[in-house]
Design a protein around this motif. Structure first.
Motif, mmCIF file in Angstrom:
data_model
loop_
_atom_site.group_PDB
_atom_site.id
_atom_site.type_symbol
_atom_site.label_atom_id
_atom_site.label_comp_id
_atom_site.label_asym_id
_atom_site.label_seq_id
_atom_site.Cartn_x
_atom_site.Cartn_y
_atom_site.Cartn_z
ATOM 1 N N ILE A 20 0.835 -1.198 0.000
ATOM 2 C CA ILE A 20 0.000 0.000 0.000
ATOM 3 C C ILE A 20 0.871 1.251 0.000
ATOM 4 C CG2 ILE A 20 -1.673 1.323 1.353
ATOM 5 C CD1 ILE A 20 -2.980 -1.324 2.083
ATOM 6 N N SER A 21 1.975 1.224 0.753
ATOM 7 C CA SER A 21 2.844 2.401 0.770
ATOM 8 C C SER A 21 3.559 2.572 -0.570
ATOM 9 C CB SER A 21 3.847 2.331 1.911
ATOM 10 O OG SER A 21 4.865 1.406 1.639
ATOM 11 N N LEU A 22 3.852 1.486 -1.274
ATOM 12 C CA LEU A 22 4.453 1.617 -2.604
ATOM 13 C C LEU A 22 3.470 2.228 -3.602
ATOM 14 C CD1 LEU A 22 6.512 -1.681 -2.864
ATOM 15 C CD2 LEU A 22 7.407 0.647 -2.786
ATOM 16 N N CYS A 23 2.180 2.109 -3.338
ATOM 17 C CA CYS A 23 1.151 2.691 -4.206
ATOM 18 C C CYS A 23 0.833 4.140 -3.847
ATOM 19 C CB CYS A 23 -0.133 1.872 -4.110
ATOM 20 S SG CYS A 23 0.019 0.222 -4.765
ATOM 21 N N PHE A 24 1.409 4.654 -2.762
ATOM 22 C CA PHE A 24 1.043 5.985 -2.280
ATOM 23 C C PHE A 24 1.183 7.088 -3.321
ATOM 24 C CE2 PHE A 24 2.734 9.894 -0.145
ATOM 25 C CZ PHE A 24 1.492 10.459 0.065
ATOM 26 N N LEU A 82 9.337 5.581 6.915
ATOM 27 C CA LEU A 82 8.827 6.039 5.620
ATOM 28 C C LEU A 82 7.764 5.092 5.079
ATOM 29 C CD1 LEU A 82 12.180 7.161 3.979
ATOM 30 C CD2 LEU A 82 10.403 8.599 4.973
ATOM 31 N N ILE A 83 7.938 3.797 5.331
ATOM 32 C CA ILE A 83 6.929 2.819 4.910
ATOM 33 C C ILE A 83 5.606 3.129 5.597
ATOM 34 C CG2 ILE A 83 6.242 0.395 5.023
ATOM 35 C CD1 ILE A 83 9.230 -0.286 4.888
ATOM 36 N N LEU A 84 5.671 3.360 6.893
ATOM 37 C CA LEU A 84 4.438 3.609 7.647
ATOM 38 C C LEU A 84 3.842 4.971 7.330
ATOM 39 C CD1 LEU A 84 5.523 1.960 10.993
ATOM 40 C CD2 LEU A 84 4.188 0.988 9.128
ATOM 41 N N THR A 85 4.683 5.946 7.018
ATOM 42 C CA THR A 85 4.174 7.252 6.579
ATOM 43 C C THR A 85 3.431 7.112 5.259
ATOM 44 O OG1 THR A 85 5.974 8.399 7.688
ATOM 45 C CG2 THR A 85 4.837 9.597 5.921
ATOM 46 N N GLY A 86 4.025 6.399 4.312
ATOM 47 C CA GLY A 86 3.367 6.164 3.029
ATOM 48 C C GLY A 86 2.084 5.367 3.179
ATOM 49 N N PHE A 87 2.081 4.408 4.104
ATOM 50 C CA PHE A 87 0.898 3.596 4.353
ATOM 51 C C PHE A 87 -0.259 4.452 4.871
ATOM 52 C CE2 PHE A 87 -1.341 0.749 7.477
ATOM 53 C CZ PHE A 87 -2.004 -0.021 6.538
ATOM 54 N N GLY A 88 0.009 5.262 5.876
ATOM 55 C CA GLY A 88 -1.038 6.117 6.440
ATOM 56 C C GLY A 88 -1.538 7.147 5.446
#
Length: 110
Positions: A20-24, A82-88
């Motif tokens: 999901i974070s890669l799709c942000f 950064l992964i969790l930032t992109g996820f949120g």
């Protein structure tokens, strides 16, 4: 290890957050395109440009470290926030796209 080591490892550690974070960036772009004609009300619509710029080092680090021959999990620790930032941010932007699309499809409500 092969080039997919970090991606497999991130999928193990952050199984839902990684894809999901890669799709942000794409979700943020969709949010911007869908909400372009929206009228300004008393509440400001969120802008994701600053978050995209803050998140940008994650895909770059993932690509760089995947190409390096020596791989250790500790090299990706700085990318976890950064992964969790992109996820949120992707969840927030995705919710905005879905709500806006639902309002267009059913203007009188459900």
């Amino acid at each position: 290890e092969g080039p997919g080591y970090y991606l497999r490892n991130l999928l193990l550690n952050h199984n839902l957050a990684t894809p999901i974070s890669l799709c942000f960036p794409f979700v943020a772009l969709a949010h911007r395109l869908v909400c372009i004609g929206r009228s300004q009300t008393s509440t400001r619509r969120p802008e994701y440009g600053r978050l995209v710029r803050a998140y940008a080092p994650f895909p770059l680090a993932l690509t760089f470290f995947s190409l390096v021959a020596h791989k250790e999990e500790r090299f990706m620790y700085p990318a976890y926030p950064l992964i969790l930032t992109g996820f949120g941010a992707a969840l927030s932007a995705g919710r905005g796209v879905v709500v806006h699309a639902a309002k267009r499809l059913a203007p009188d409500g459900f």
